[in-house]
Design a protein around this motif. Structure first.
Motif, mmCIF file in Angstrom:
data_model
loop_
_atom_site.group_PDB
_atom_site.id
_atom_site.type_symbol
_atom_site.label_atom_id
_atom_site.label_comp_id
_atom_site.label_asym_id
_atom_site.label_seq_id
_atom_site.Cartn_x
_atom_site.Cartn_y
_atom_site.Cartn_z
ATOM 1 N N ALA A 17 4.638 -7.619 -2.377
ATOM 2 C CA ALA A 17 3.793 -8.555 -2.830
ATOM 3 C C ALA A 17 2.708 -8.310 -3.747
ATOM 4 O O ALA A 17 1.317 -8.373 -3.447
ATOM 5 N N GLU A 18 2.976 -6.873 -4.466
ATOM 6 C CA GLU A 18 1.600 -6.367 -5.118
ATOM 7 C C GLU A 18 0.377 -5.630 -4.518
ATOM 8 O O GLU A 18 -0.440 -6.099 -4.563
ATOM 9 N N ASP A 19 1.032 -5.169 -3.100
ATOM 10 C CA ASP A 19 -0.220 -4.878 -1.786
ATOM 11 C C ASP A 19 0.931 -3.161 -1.599
ATOM 12 O O ASP A 19 1.821 -3.643 -0.993
ATOM 13 N N ARG A 20 -0.272 -2.140 -1.998
ATOM 14 C CA ARG A 20 0.366 -0.922 -1.480
ATOM 15 C C ARG A 20 0.829 -0.636 -0.096
ATOM 16 O O ARG A 20 1.237 -0.742 0.223
ATOM 17 N N VAL A 21 -0.176 -1.584 0.023
ATOM 18 C CA VAL A 21 0.009 -1.122 1.451
ATOM 19 C C VAL A 21 0.672 -2.129 2.491
ATOM 20 O O VAL A 21 1.959 -1.366 3.413
ATOM 21 N N PHE A 22 1.536 -3.036 1.995
ATOM 22 C CA PHE A 22 2.052 -3.619 2.544
ATOM 23 C C PHE A 22 3.968 -3.230 2.184
ATOM 24 O O PHE A 22 4.429 -3.688 3.236
ATOM 25 N N ASP A 23 3.686 -3.115 1.059
ATOM 26 C CA ASP A 23 4.750 -1.604 0.663
ATOM 27 C C ASP A 23 5.143 -0.675 1.485
ATOM 28 O O ASP A 23 6.351 -0.386 1.829
ATOM 29 N N VAL A 24 3.830 -0.017 1.977
ATOM 30 C CA VAL A 24 4.180 0.963 2.512
ATOM 31 C C VAL A 24 4.698 0.925 3.842
ATOM 32 O O VAL A 24 5.684 1.435 4.349
ATOM 33 N N LEU A 25 3.966 -0.086 4.451
ATOM 34 C CA LEU A 25 4.709 -0.571 5.614
ATOM 35 C C LEU A 25 6.460 -1.341 5.663
ATOM 36 O O LEU A 25 6.744 -0.839 6.673
ATOM 37 N N LEU A 26 6.506 -2.197 4.904
ATOM 38 C CA LEU A 26 8.015 -2.123 4.642
ATOM 39 C C LEU A 26 8.319 -0.892 4.116
ATOM 40 O O LEU A 26 9.859 -1.052 5.014
ATOM 41 N N PHE A 56 0.602 -3.782 11.128
ATOM 42 C CA PHE A 56 1.159 -4.868 10.468
ATOM 43 C C PHE A 56 0.834 -6.042 10.811
ATOM 44 O O PHE A 56 0.705 -6.176 10.392
ATOM 45 N N ILE A 57 0.656 -6.532 11.933
ATOM 46 C CA ILE A 57 0.324 -7.561 12.209
ATOM 47 C C ILE A 57 -1.173 -7.152 11.669
ATOM 48 O O ILE A 57 -2.017 -8.516 11.051
ATOM 49 N N LEU A 58 -1.948 -6.501 12.599
ATOM 50 C CA LEU A 58 -3.128 -6.844 12.642
ATOM 51 C C LEU A 58 -3.566 -6.424 10.536
ATOM 52 O O LEU A 58 -4.623 -7.151 10.147
ATOM 53 N N TYR A 59 -3.357 -6.107 9.291
ATOM 54 C CA TYR A 59 -2.960 -6.366 8.090
ATOM 55 C C TYR A 59 -2.752 -7.372 7.896
ATOM 56 O O TYR A 59 -3.610 -7.511 6.855
ATOM 57 N N ILE A 60 -1.864 -8.286 8.290
ATOM 58 C CA ILE A 60 -1.294 -9.132 7.622
ATOM 59 C C ILE A 60 -1.982 -10.135 7.497
ATOM 60 O O ILE A 60 -3.223 -11.347 7.038
ATOM 61 N N ILE A 61 -3.436 -10.324 9.331
ATOM 62 C CA ILE A 61 -4.093 -11.088 10.176
ATOM 63 C C ILE A 61 -5.922 -10.752 8.874
ATOM 64 O O ILE A 61 -5.645 -11.763 8.386
ATOM 65 N N TYR A 62 -5.808 -9.738 8.566
ATOM 66 C CA TYR A 62 -6.565 -9.219 7.989
ATOM 67 C C TYR A 62 -6.459 -9.759 6.396
ATOM 68 O O TYR A 62 -7.658 -10.864 5.795
ATOM 69 N N ARG A 63 -5.708 -9.979 5.598
ATOM 70 C CA ARG A 63 -5.070 -9.874 4.444
ATOM 71 C C ARG A 63 -5.132 -11.607 4.564
ATOM 72 O O ARG A 63 -5.550 -12.319 3.229
ATOM 73 N N GLY A 64 -4.995 -12.591 5.598
ATOM 74 C CA GLY A 64 -5.027 -13.270 5.727
ATOM 75 C C GLY A 64 -6.479 -14.380 5.709
ATOM 76 O O GLY A 64 -6.473 -15.052 5.237
#
Length: 67
Positions: A17-26, A56-64
Motif C-alpha cells: 500500500a506504499e505505507d512503510r508501517v503497514f508493510d512492516v506489519l504485514l 494493527f487495528i488502531l493503525y488501520i483506524i488511524y489511517r482511515g
C-alpha cells in the motif's frame, strides 16, 4: 543489500500500500506466528499477539480517519 532485493519482501513492498508501517506489519505477522509456533504459548507470546493485533487495528483506524 536492501529489503527490495529479497525475493518475498521485494514483491510485497512492490505490491504493498506504499505505507512503510503497514508493510512492516504485514511482514511481522507471519514472523510472530512462527515465533509462537516454535516457542509455544505463554504469557509473553500471547501478549505479543494481542499487542500486534491491537496495533494493527488502531493503525488501520488511524489511517482511515487521517486521509
Amino acid at each position: 543489500m536492501n529489503l527490495r532485493g529479497l525475493p518475498v519482501v521485494g514483491d510485497l513492498l512492490e505490491a504493498g500500500a506504499e505505507d512503510r508501517v503497514f508493510d512492516v506489519l504485514l511482514l511481522v505477522g507471519p514472523l510472530l506466528i512462527l515465533f509462537i509456533a516454535v516457542v509455544g504459548r505463554s504469557v509473553l507470546t500471547s501478549g505479543g499477539a494481542i499487542i500486534y493485533i491491537l496495533f494493527f487495528i488502531l493503525y488501520i483506524i488511524y489511517r482511515g480517519t487521517h486521509q
